[in-house]
Design a protein around this motif. Sequence first.
Motif, PDB file in Angstrom:
ATOM      1  N   ARG A  19       0.798  -1.185   0.278  1.00 30.74           N
ATOM      2  CA  ARG A  19      -0.028  -0.114   0.308  1.00 30.74           C
ATOM      3  C   ARG A  19       1.169   1.234   0.203  1.00 30.74           C
ATOM      4  O   ARG A  19       0.509   1.869  -0.516  1.00 30.74           O
ATOM      5  CB  ARG A  19      -0.828   0.257   1.063  1.00 30.74           C
ATOM      6  N   GLU A  20       1.791   1.330   0.784  1.00 30.15           N
ATOM      7  CA  GLU A  20       2.991   2.504   0.951  1.00 30.15           C
ATOM      8  C   GLU A  20       3.628   2.787  -0.158  1.00 30.15           C
ATOM      9  O   GLU A  20       3.918   3.701  -0.804  1.00 30.15           O
ATOM     10  CB  GLU A  20       4.235   2.834   1.665  1.00 30.15           C
ATOM     11  N   ASP A  23       1.298   3.978  -3.113  1.00 25.59           N
ATOM     12  CA  ASP A  23       0.689   5.225  -3.164  1.00 25.59           C
ATOM     13  C   ASP A  23       1.678   6.363  -3.142  1.00 25.59           C
ATOM     14  O   ASP A  23       1.559   7.173  -3.339  1.00 25.59           O
ATOM     15  CB  ASP A  23       0.461   6.186  -0.539  1.00 25.59           C
ATOM     16  N   ARG A  24       3.292   5.676  -3.094  1.00 23.33           N
ATOM     17  CA  ARG A  24       4.135   7.071  -3.552  1.00 23.33           C
ATOM     18  C   ARG A  24       4.886   6.074  -5.022  1.00 23.33           C
ATOM     19  O   ARG A  24       5.093   7.620  -5.293  1.00 23.33           O
ATOM     20  CB  ARG A  24       5.693   6.131  -2.401  1.00 23.33           C
ATOM     21  N   SER A  28      -1.358   1.272  -8.953  1.00 26.09           N
ATOM     22  CA  SER A  28      -2.165   0.156  -7.996  1.00 26.09           C
ATOM     23  C   SER A  28      -1.502  -0.718  -7.176  1.00 26.09           C
ATOM     24  O   SER A  28      -1.032  -1.159  -7.713  1.00 26.09           O
ATOM     25  CB  SER A  28      -3.499  -0.092  -8.281  1.00 26.09           C
TER      26      SER A  28
END
Length: 135
Positions: A19-20, A23-24, A28
């Motif tokens: 997930r990180e 986001d970065r 997806s």
Amino acid sequence: MYFYDQLRDMRKLKGFTIRELADRSGVSAAYISQLENGNRGVPSPEVLMKLSEGLNVSYSALMRLAGYLEAEDSGSNAPAAKTPVNLRRFLRDNELMFDGVVLSELDKEWIERMLTVLFWRDKKQQPDAGGSGLD
């Protein structure tokens, strides 16, 4: 070792969850998970660019891992001579991004100031033959 193993190892080494990294990088989490599980082929160069930014690794390193570029010649044990880059000029002359955010001129000025303080503080703490060694 397969690309997906290397990608997962790289992500874990950086301490990021899927997930990180999503986001970065803007890629997806589902796609990254599929990549790391070997359920997808090698990603496109465009996706590799996003992943390199998210992982904070060089784009060319990911392109080599993915097989788009040939591995550097490892026949010589001597490191290739590199020309130093003037970091102050690099900061001033390039559009830069950090964690997916394009840095403003003010951001870059603050980074330059912080680096100057850190660099000179470190230099000041190193004892030299002519100095008193006092801070």
